[in-house]
Design an enzyme around this catalytic site. Structure first.
Site, PDB file in Angstrom:
ATOM      1  N   THR A 131       0.820  -1.194   0.000  1.00 57.91           N
ATOM      2  CA  THR A 131       0.000   0.000   0.000  1.00 57.91           C
ATOM      3  C   THR A 131       0.868   1.264   0.000  1.00 57.91           C
ATOM      4  O   THR A 131       2.003   1.227   0.437  1.00 57.91           O
ATOM      5  CB  THR A 131      -0.840  -0.066   1.281  1.00 57.91           C
ATOM      6  OG1 THR A 131      -1.674  -1.199   1.207  1.00 57.91           O
ATOM      7  CG2 THR A 131      -1.657   1.163   1.518  1.00 57.91           C
TER       8      THR A 131
ATOM      9  N   ASP B  75      -7.936  -2.581   5.234  1.00 55.73           N
ATOM     10  CA  ASP B  75      -8.066  -1.452   6.158  1.00 55.73           C
ATOM     11  C   ASP B  75      -7.945  -0.096   5.482  1.00 55.73           C
ATOM     12  O   ASP B  75      -8.465   0.900   6.001  1.00 55.73           O
ATOM     13  CB  ASP B  75      -7.003  -1.554   7.245  1.00 55.73           C
ATOM     14  CG  ASP B  75      -5.582  -1.463   6.685  1.00 55.73           C
ATOM     15  OD1 ASP B  75      -5.251  -2.267   5.788  1.00 55.73           O
ATOM     16  OD2 ASP B  75      -4.811  -0.594   7.125  1.00 55.73           O
TER      17      ASP B  75
ATOM     18  N   THR C 223      -0.113   0.429   6.514  1.00 60.27           N
ATOM     19  CA  THR C 223       0.136  -0.565   5.480  1.00 60.27           C
ATOM     20  C   THR C 223       0.436  -1.892   6.144  1.00 60.27           C
ATOM     21  O   THR C 223       1.070  -1.934   7.202  1.00 60.27           O
ATOM     22  CB  THR C 223       1.320  -0.157   4.577  1.00 60.27           C
ATOM     23  OG1 THR C 223       1.604  -1.223   3.669  1.00 60.27           O
ATOM     24  CG2 THR C 223       2.567   0.162   5.371  1.00 60.27           C
TER      25      THR C 223
END
Length: 310
Positions: free
Chosen positions: A175, A206, A226
């Site tokens: 991420t 998330d 992340t």
């Protein structure tokens, strides 16, 4: 909150994972560092010119979304079916406005779509076909599947499927995110991801969940996460770090380290970047690498990849 010293700060990440220095080709190492520097340049130019933290985090994340070294936008991880399903979020610490998207498939820069949801809709989170329709109706730049699905991501999916098809539990490809403080004293956070290789059934991690992977509050902290998203959701990591800073008065580093230790105790891995309205910054991670960088008004600048670089 005023910020009369004209200080600003920017912290970015390009994912945390199990990749050690010895596993990274020299050309990949150089490409990652160049991209992180370009993202710092984009966000820093806005902040140094007196621009808003919200603009800075969006600009920094857009650079990383366009770079195939990272798992966001172009170069996102592919689902079990070989498709790109993109998640992103953005949040403004001054007024707690937030926008996010999950499972978007056609917007070149998902972080910009998340901001459009925040500013041009009555909602916080849009998903799937609805997110795509909203994007098209609001004139955001579109991109086809060939833009997102790079040959390397297809190779990774093929390798995973050949080995039984279990999704990438090691989270090797990460991420991206940014947190920033502007000269007006306001903070913001943004996060963008393609999820995990081999994900199925519309899995959402998330990153687009406000309070789990992304959060910003001028009274506490701006956080972008992340890692193993299921664990970050269960711990409400981003909000929990903010709450420890805001209500307990913990330092950014102490708050981040404590929450990441809880993630590790649960069996999860990952990392976080954090800033506050006083210009303090921190990062914390439990993995061999966190692709990361930071810059501030004093001229301090760091770009690092591995756990031995701080």
């Amino acid at each position: 909150m005023s910020n009369s010293s004209n200080r600003w700060s920017l912290v970015i990440h390009g994912g945390a994972g199990a990749i050690a220095r010895s596993q990274t080709r020299p050309e990949t190492d150089a490409g990652l560092r160049a991209a992180l520097n370009a993202a710092l340049d984009a966000g820093s130019a806005i902040l140094a010119g007196g621009g808003a933290s919200l603009d800075a985090v969006e600009a920094a994340v857009r650079v990383l979304e366009d770079d195939p070294h990272f798992n966001a936008g172009r170069g996102s991880a592919l689902t079990y079916e070989g498709k790109s399903e993109l998640d992103a979020a953005i949040m403004n610490g001054a007024d707690l406005r937030a926008g996010s998207v999950a499972g978007a498939t056609a917007t070149r820069n998902p972080v910009t779509l998340a901001r459009a949801v925040m500013e041009q809709s009555a909602h916080v989170l849009l998903g799937g076909e609805g997110a795509d329709a909203f994007s098209a109706e609001h004139g955001l730049e579109q991109a086809g599947a060939e833009w997102f699905a790079t040959p390397e991501r297809r190779r990774q999916l093929d390798e995973l499927l050949a080995n039984g098809g279990k999704f990438d539990v090691d989270m090797k490809y990460g991420t991206v995110g940014a947190v920033a403080l502007d000269q007006a004293g306001h903070i913001a956070a943004a996060t963008s991801t393609g999820g995990v290789t081999g994900k199925r059934w519309g899995r959402i991690g998330d990153s687009p969940l406000i309070g789990a992977g992304t959060y910003a509050d001028d009274r506490g902290a701006a956080v972008s996460c992340t890692g193993a998203g299921e664990f970050f959701i269960r711990e409400s990591v981003a909000f929990q770090i903010n709450a420890r800073v805001r209500f307990l008065g913990e330092s950014l580093q102490a708050a981040a380290d404590e929450v990441m230790s809880e993630i590790k105790a649960l069996g999860g891995t990952g990392g976080v970047i954090v800033t506050d309205a006083s210009g303090n910054t921190a990062w914390s991670f439990t993995t061999a690498s966190l692709y990361r960088g930071r810059a501030n008004a004093a001229g301090d600048r760091t770009v690092a990849l591995y756990d031995d670089e701080d």
